[in-house]
Design a protein around this motif. Structure first.
Motif, PDB file in Angstrom:
ATOM      1  N   MET A 234     125.161  45.907  48.076  1.00  0.00           N
ATOM      2  CA  MET A 234     125.964  45.920  46.855  1.00  0.00           C
ATOM      3  C   MET A 234     126.362  47.347  46.478  1.00  0.00           C
ATOM      4  SD  MET A 234     126.866  43.037  45.775  1.00  0.00           S
ATOM      5  CE  MET A 234     126.528  41.476  46.548  1.00  0.00           C
ATOM      6  N   ARG A 235     125.454  48.299  46.659  1.00  0.00           N
ATOM      7  CA  ARG A 235     125.772  49.696  46.359  1.00  0.00           C
ATOM      8  C   ARG A 235     126.949  50.168  47.218  1.00  0.00           C
ATOM      9  NH1 ARG A 235     125.809  54.354  48.223  1.00  0.00           N
ATOM     10  NH2 ARG A 235     124.762  53.876  50.179  1.00  0.00           N
TER      11      ARG A 235
ATOM     12  N   ARG B 244     130.147  48.362  46.138  1.00  0.00           N
ATOM     13  CA  ARG B 244     130.616  48.922  44.854  1.00  0.00           C
ATOM     14  C   ARG B 244     131.350  50.249  45.104  1.00  0.00           C
ATOM     15  NH1 ARG B 244     126.288  47.800  42.242  1.00  0.00           N
ATOM     16  NH2 ARG B 244     125.164  49.642  42.897  1.00  0.00           N
ATOM     17  N   GLU B 245     130.790  51.074  45.966  1.00  0.00           N
ATOM     18  CA  GLU B 245     131.405  52.362  46.307  1.00  0.00           C
ATOM     19  C   GLU B 245     132.763  52.161  47.003  1.00  0.00           C
ATOM     20  OE1 GLU B 245     130.189  55.763  49.437  1.00  0.00           O
ATOM     21  OE2 GLU B 245     128.652  55.337  47.921  1.00  0.00           O
TER      22      GLU B 245
ATOM     23  N   ARG C 252     135.315  50.987  44.449  1.00  0.00           N
ATOM     24  CA  ARG C 252     135.747  52.102  43.607  1.00  0.00           C
ATOM     25  C   ARG C 252     136.690  53.032  44.385  1.00  0.00           C
ATOM     26  NH1 ARG C 252     131.131  54.821  42.841  1.00  0.00           N
ATOM     27  NH2 ARG C 252     131.721  56.232  44.487  1.00  0.00           N
TER      28      ARG C 252
ATOM     29  N   GLN D  38     127.530  42.679  40.004  1.00  0.00           N
ATOM     30  CA  GLN D  38     127.113  44.030  40.346  1.00  0.00           C
ATOM     31  C   GLN D  38     128.260  44.982  40.655  1.00  0.00           C
ATOM     32  OE1 GLN D  38     123.842  44.232  43.098  1.00  0.00           O
ATOM     33  NE2 GLN D  38     122.780  42.541  42.118  1.00  0.00           N
ATOM     34  N   ILE D  39     129.393  44.474  41.088  1.00  0.00           N
ATOM     35  CA  ILE D  39     130.522  45.350  41.420  1.00  0.00           C
ATOM     36  C   ILE D  39     131.459  45.472  40.219  1.00  0.00           C
ATOM     37  CG2 ILE D  39     132.495  45.701  42.978  1.00  0.00           C
ATOM     38  CD1 ILE D  39     130.836  44.275  45.152  1.00  0.00           C
TER      39      ILE D  39
END
Length: 165
Positions: free
Chosen positions: A35-36, A39-40, A43, A79-80
């Motif tokens: 997820m991290r 998300r990156e 973005r 989460q995103i």
């Protein structure tokens, strides 16, 4: 996204051109790290909507993978922080393999076949070859097929100003 237990195929389309392209394949690590990284990526690419392939059975019923992909999509939405839609992905991996075979010949599927194919590649640095391997994986191309079909449906459903006159 073409969701899988080991990998997630990624594709992206520009809002203006609406042309999908494979972005790469995310090798799964664990839920939080996946997820991290997603998300990156969202973005960095200014993602406004995430599509997750829904792996329905050929008869249209939901199986274990469809339930797993749905849970993943719900987690991604939270989460995103970008809206997430599920899209029927039946036969997209088959279509991706067909497209890759049509363009490049036989598609290597096992790690051994991939290593052999890389050894035969000439004119690419190791980093460039890794980049090509990720962008042209069956998973990434399947994600592009999912996105292409979604965009075509959205285009068919939107009113055509030329026709409404």
């Amino acid at each position: 996204m073409d969701y899988g237990r080991a990998r997630i195929g990624l594709a992206i389309a520009d809002t203006d051109t609406r042309l999908p392209r494979p972005l790469g394949t995310l090798e799964r690590i664990n839920r939080n790290e996946d997820m991290r990284r997603l998300r990156e990526l969202a973005r960095d690419h200014g993602v406004k909507l995430i599509l997750v392939g829904l792996p329905l059975r050929l008869d249209g019923t939901r199986g274990e993978m469809a339930e797993e992909a749905t849970r993943f999509a719900q987690r991604a939405a939270k989460q995103i922080g970008v809206p997430v839609e599920m899209v029927d992905e039946r036969l997209t991996s088959w279509e991706a393999e067909r497209l890759l075979e049509e363009e490049f010949g036989r598609v290597p599927r096992t790690p051994k076949e991939k290593a052999r194919a890389r050894a035969h590649e000439k004119g690419h640095s190791r980093d460039k070859q890794r980049e090509l391997d990720g962008a042209l994986s069956v998973d990434a191309v399947a994600a592009a097929v999912i996105l292409k079909e979604y965009l075509e449906r959205a285009n068919d459903e939107s009113p055509d100003p030329a026709r409404s006159a």
